[in-house]
Motif scaffolding. Sequence first.
Motif, PDB file in Angstrom:
ATOM      1  N   CYS A 124       0.830  -1.206   0.000  1.00 55.15           N
ATOM      2  CA  CYS A 124       0.000   0.000   0.000  1.00 55.15           C
ATOM      3  C   CYS A 124       0.865   1.256   0.000  1.00 55.15           C
ATOM      4  N   LEU A 125       1.854   1.276   0.833  1.00 59.75           N
ATOM      5  CA  LEU A 125       2.762   2.431   0.902  1.00 59.75           C
ATOM      6  C   LEU A 125       3.428   2.671  -0.444  1.00 59.75           C
ATOM      7  N   GLN A 126       3.893   1.605  -1.096  1.00 59.91           N
ATOM      8  CA  GLN A 126       4.549   1.774  -2.389  1.00 59.91           C
ATOM      9  C   GLN A 126       3.571   2.300  -3.442  1.00 59.91           C
ATOM     10  N   ILE A 127       2.348   1.820  -3.396  1.00 54.71           N
ATOM     11  CA  ILE A 127       1.349   2.293  -4.369  1.00 54.71           C
ATOM     12  C   ILE A 127       1.067   3.774  -4.148  1.00 54.71           C
ATOM     13  N   PHE A 128       0.863   4.172  -2.886  1.00 55.55           N
ATOM     14  CA  PHE A 128       0.567   5.571  -2.599  1.00 55.55           C
ATOM     15  C   PHE A 128       1.735   6.470  -2.993  1.00 55.55           C
ATOM     16  N   GLN A 129       2.947   5.967  -2.898  1.00 62.02           N
ATOM     17  CA  GLN A 129       4.131   6.761  -3.215  1.00 62.02           C
ATOM     18  C   GLN A 129       4.369   6.851  -4.719  1.00 62.02           C
ATOM     19  N   LEU A 130       4.124   5.744  -5.445  1.00 63.17           N
ATOM     20  CA  LEU A 130       4.490   5.684  -6.857  1.00 63.17           C
ATOM     21  C   LEU A 130       3.380   6.164  -7.783  1.00 63.17           C
ATOM     22  N   PHE A 131       2.132   6.061  -7.355  1.00 64.95           N
ATOM     23  CA  PHE A 131       1.015   6.341  -8.272  1.00 64.95           C
ATOM     24  C   PHE A 131       0.077   7.411  -7.712  1.00 64.95           C
ATOM     25  N   PRO A 132       0.587   8.614  -7.398  1.00 63.90           N
ATOM     26  CA  PRO A 132      -0.318   9.644  -6.873  1.00 63.90           C
ATOM     27  C   PRO A 132      -1.340  10.097  -7.904  1.00 63.90           C
ATOM     28  N   GLY A 133      -0.928  10.115  -9.168  1.00 68.74           N
ATOM     29  CA  GLY A 133      -1.868  10.537 -10.195  1.00 68.74           C
ATOM     30  C   GLY A 133      -3.037   9.580 -10.342  1.00 68.74           C
ATOM     31  N   GLU A 134      -2.788   8.288 -10.240  1.00 66.29           N
ATOM     32  CA  GLU A 134      -3.865   7.298 -10.346  1.00 66.29           C
ATOM     33  C   GLU A 134      -4.747   7.293  -9.102  1.00 66.29           C
TER      34      GLU A 134
END
Length: 1638
Positions: free
Chosen positions: A192-202
Amino acid sequence: MSLDDMTASLRSCVIREHRAAGDVDLTLGLFFDKLSESSRSRSSSKRCQERRLEEALQLLKHVSDAQLEVLEESHLLLLVRLLVSMQMRAANLPTAFRKMDQMLQHLAKGHHHLVFRETHHCLHAIVHTDQVLSFEDLQRACVFLEDSAVGREVWRESFPSLLKKLSELFLVVLQQESLRDGPLCYTAVKVCLQIFQLFPGELAPRVWTKEPSGPTMQEILQALMDIILGKCCNRDTCLLAGTAVAMLINSASENRAGEAAAWSLLHVSHLEPWLLSVGALKVQCCPAGKDGVARLAVTRGLLTCCRANILLSSQADNTQMCLLLNELFPLVHDLCEEKLDCHYFAFEALTWWLKKVKECLPDILKMTGVRLLGDNSRLQRQLIHIIWTNAESPMEGVSEFVRGAFCLLLDLYKTDCEQFCDTEKTLYFTLLERIIKLPWEAKAKYHRLCALLPYLGTDVVLSQYAELPNHLLKCLSTNHLSPCGSDLYKCLIQQQRRELRDASRGEPHLADEWARCWRPVLHEALTSDVTLLQNHSSTHLLPCTFQVFPSAVHPLLASLDPFAPGHLHAWACIVSSHRAVTGGSPWAPQGSSTLETLQLALGSADDKVRLAALNLLCCSPKTRDTPTAEEMALMRGFLPQNLNSDSSPFRQHFQTGVKKFLVRIRDGCLAHVRGQKGKKEGDATRSRTAQDVLEQGIGFVEWLSELPYSYLAPGHSYQRKKTALLLLSAVLETCTDTWSPDKRKGQPPVNMQSLIDSARQRGQWDFVSRTKQLVLISCLEDSTNEIRELSAGLLLRFFPPSFPDDIAAVLFMRTRQLLCSPRVQEAQMGALMMKVLLQKSQGQPEGCRLSSDIPVSRGSTPKTSCTVKFLVKELEEHYLTAKADMMLAARTKPIHGVLSALQRCLLEAPNNVHDALDHSLAGELLVLLDNLSLLLLGVLYGDPNACASEKDTPPSFCDMGNAISSLIAEESRGGPEDREECVLLSEAHNLVLTCCWVSLKEVGILLGSLVEKILSEFKASKCLLAKEDLRRASKVFKNILLKCRHWGAVEGCGAGFIKFCASLLSSNDPELSDIPAHMLKRGLEVVRSPRLTSVTRRAAGLPMLILCVVSAEDGSKKRPLLSLSMQTLLETAQTPLAENWDQTLDLPQVCAVHTLQALVRGSGLGVAVLQFAPAVAILSLTLLSSPCWAMRNAALQLYSSLCSRMLGQRPASEEGRPAQRGLSPLAFFFHYPGLQPFLLGELSGAADDLQGAPHEAKLHLQPSLFPVLTLLAQLQPGVQESTETLSEFLPPLLRLSASPIYSVRVMASKALVAMTPPSGYMDILIQLVAQLPGPHECCCHNRLHGQLLQIKATLERALCTVSDPSADLCEVLSKIDASMWLVTEAQRCPLVRAAYLGVADSLRGRCCVTYLAKLSHTLMRDIQTPEQELQLGLSSFHQQAIQFLCADLKCARQIWDNFSSSSTDLRLSLITWVVDGRGSQQAGLKEVIQRELQSNLREALSSGSVEYRRTFLTALVAVMAAGGSTSPPHPPRWAPLEEPARLECLDLLLGDLGDQRGGPEFLSQALYAASLLLSLTSVSSLKISVFQRWCSILECHRSPGEPEVLRMACAEALCVAAVPLMSHGCLPTVMIRTKTSR
């Protein structure tokens, strides 16, 4: 298609297509080979796999894009598929994953679509399935997000599916405790942390809109908040969840939305339910706990993830509030003040807060318009208080964060002052003043000075802190302070260099400036007699000195004389350090004299000097700096002479030095070999030089490789063998091309083979010949474990992969014999040889081969599997033999050898354990171990069926002895009535007992280690142990620990049991993790139940069982098992004793206290038990008043262990100073606030008991008083400031000076010093001296003695911090002067007189001459007055008086002149003073002492007091031995003594020696004194019988069976007497024969 099949297919197709491409087919073939090897090396070593992948990557990079274009797309796709499949398998190996991703990136340059398509296909299978995500799926998702660019592209495309799978996973995970507290939940949060960090636009369309787009993100946010608020016990998961939520907030596209979400999240500090709003997401938050972890997780997350505008935002309704200053800092402050078990993360958050403030400081000052850290501001005071209080925190890592926070605070203050044009910067000077007042023992003092130094400069610091150089020397002489002291010195000279650089001076002038400040300091340190100071200064100070001031070598060497004591070692250290740092020639500073001094150092008798000289020879900053011919010649002479050192550190440094020397030879020769390959025509001279260098280097290595084998034959000492093997290891590690997978550094050079080939062409460097192999094999049967292990390691690492058949056959036969030996040492030899044989045999040894119908599982290693089956079969034979005839088994098949061999073959072999075992064999082995343990325990019980019962009471030592004796009697067909009483155990008894306890120990170690390895290599398709098997294994452990009393078995079993528990507790299966918990609960029930015999006294296993289970808990969780254990044990220990308790039976309360002690002492728990420290301390102190002796004994042991845990280990110091612990009273009570009121109450109660009528004699015993005083006395004095709470301790401590117990008065004086702040020393002294009575006043001797002790202790501490005499000190001196009557005969108590004299001695340097003369006259008159009656404590007063008077040369001469007429007690005090080493400190007094001792020698030898005779001879030897008793450089001068008297003394001494009267210490001194007399007596007056008596005494006392002190005395006697007599040619032939017969 499997990986091997894909690799084979690619190899055939690709290489066939590249036939026309030249050498590309060879490159690709090698590439596929490396991929295959990396796949096979997964089971052996991670480092091996990483190396193979690196080699494969380099090979693939040599294939260009154009060459790859020749491949068909189908074949290229197959290559990509192979690499992606390998990536999927390497998800848990980040380094290997990144290597393969680099290969895919190389392929993606021209074929990105293929890489993307195959990666998408593999990752698509993870999220598009009906099953919930597994741990392996999460690992793959995580690693592709983190380390794969293509993987991130794929996940960006599959973003909705991945979120949906995560939300489904959280719904499942949070319902099961074992899942939410395990690695599955943690990894899900990490994704979850990696997703929130890498994909802010999505994320924006799903979160930062007016309406939520679906339930997925809502469910994920709810799960994360539930984890933060206490639904998960894993602290790391909670903290990571806080970071993930903060990262989600930071992804806000609009600032205001993110700011509102952050303010909403901070409602976590209110501890009440609230509705969290994050954009369109709204979740209900209900805090589940009050332990502070939720606040910490949120605070830490916001500080690490949020951008500046969010942190500086204000509330909509209150624009004066700043999130960073007004909300986050109070949270951080409270977290640092609270007593949490996660202080480390709290202070990490404080550091992050300061960093964020530093980043945002311009905006903060612009926003507020006022100073942030104004002088005496509230924020400044709070920050300094936190930093000052926690600098000594016992929590690991906290002190490092505190140091970082202090540096950030100073930097912030500097910027703050610059913004507001404050040039005074008063905070720096205030802090410097506070730091100077700290005692030199405080470690934080030096770290703070390092941080403050750049802001003040060296001149200001050194001028205001004049004692700094002296304190640095004290630090370097104390182990735990030497790093911080050397760091401060390095900061000082670096700052000095920066300040001097502005003056644009040359290096020599800069070195002179350095020498002006620091040369005396380094000279004193390097030439000191204190070993720690010498070592630390050469190791820490010299390198940084030459790095900053390279020319400092010249002033340092100019102050040395190689022939002065200590200077030769200093010279070698200086020159070697200068060479190692600067690379300068060691011969340059002093020219030709350097070689002479070096030879002198290499031949020194001092180990330290020789090692320093060796380091000078070996060191060089450039490894290609080939040693010269002179250096090699010196090494050839030095090495053989230094193989027999007893010192282990010497051997280690010796090997390190030789390895450096060999590396220089190797790298220098390699450079010449490369130069020869690229040499041009006409370079004949250079070629001849290169050839000479190669010949010298290769020849030296050849000589050194042969040297060790000369000393490995049987009969050589352990020291020679150990050093020889270390040398051999250095040669093989340096000069072979063997790659070591367990080492990250120190691998052989890539082109090492070229140098080996060059040496082989010369017929040299045959390091692995058959002869050498046989020598090392013979060392496998050495009597010492270290020699065996070293030899085995060399055989396995450097010698050929298999033994010749003839050697293997003989070795296997010998191994079987040793495995059946009843001697533990020989059985261990056999186990090690079996391990070596397993890894070094081509196939199976002849005797190890089993029938061909035994199936071998696919993928396993037949050799390993068959060897293990053979050992299991052997173990079964041993078991059956023991079951039928235990005595026969103890002699011929003692079980433990085979168990040890199994452990080595299964656990230490490079293969996977699944290659050696299958399910049936593992189950068979487990059943066999269970049966073995029951059989052996039954032997110790004396009843084979006893262990089948559920009772957990082990047999007593008497019961075990009787059981073994009965067994022996039955085997010998004798009855119990035939046995004879014997104090010593018989050989048969020892055999049975050893067989039982060693085998039980090996069972525990093997079983625990095996379970650990099986579960760590768990394969879902091949589970070797079922749950029932693990429960059975737990029963084996329980039986051994609870039914055996032998400590060896319990300790060994505990080592395996903790591995067993750790493996099960870390499992995701709740049924497995419940097994240790169930065992713990069973153990606690045993503690609570009444028992007939003790299980907690010597060699018992119940505390070990409980300790192992709680130590195996994951430290990142809340440790529920530890909390349960401590709570249960505390409740049990506090239970009142029954009215009819029986002291002959063990009590549950006593059992609980002993178990608490085991938990407190357990190293596996570390500081985890400190959260229970106040409760345990109060319990132990309370139980000291128990009427039960066993309870008091257990409570005292518990208290002692707890104090060591709370205060840390006592620091070591070589100067004999009383070393307090590192915690100050303020820090101690900050960390343990619950103890303060209790300890104060105990002191006050004891002090109140002393209050009564003046003439009323009372003795109120309070058992807890002395332990409380001992604890307070060990705290670090002089650190804390005056505080109202700690000042409450002073009145009771002052009143305790009247205690009738001497030790209480002494300890109260030490505790008073520790609890008094430095600012209060003078007030205490004035108060104490004002209470000293006059000569006619009535007084209590106990109170007066205690007050004088307190005055002395406080004075010694106060004088350390006072440089100039103050008015208060003058007042103290005046009152002490007025109380001189306390030392006269008017004071009837000698102890009071001695105490007063101790006070006067402390003030000697500050007292006037008149007072000292008057005091000396009084003492002289008193000691010369004959004693009228026996007085208690008079000898102590005499010793104190002698020490005081002899400090003055005139008084000392007068006393010694009257030595003959003095009383016996006074003479004993005088010679004791000499023995303490004070007699040789005054040169003018030494001759007087020698004369008087020689004149009174005959009278002393005739004395009836052994103590007087022994002390007298010790004093005589001390003053007569110039330069030490072992090797006096000059013959001692003997005063004129009549020859008959000298012969009579010699006869008396030889008589005592011949009759061996007086003990070893007296006899050693007598032998030395007799040798002195013998050497100084004329030959004409000596009879041959005297020489014969002396020689026979030497023969008697030099034998190995004599005490070491006597054997050393024989050597000293030969040095003293034999050399002078031989030089005169008068030594009788009998003496010559004595020497040559050795």
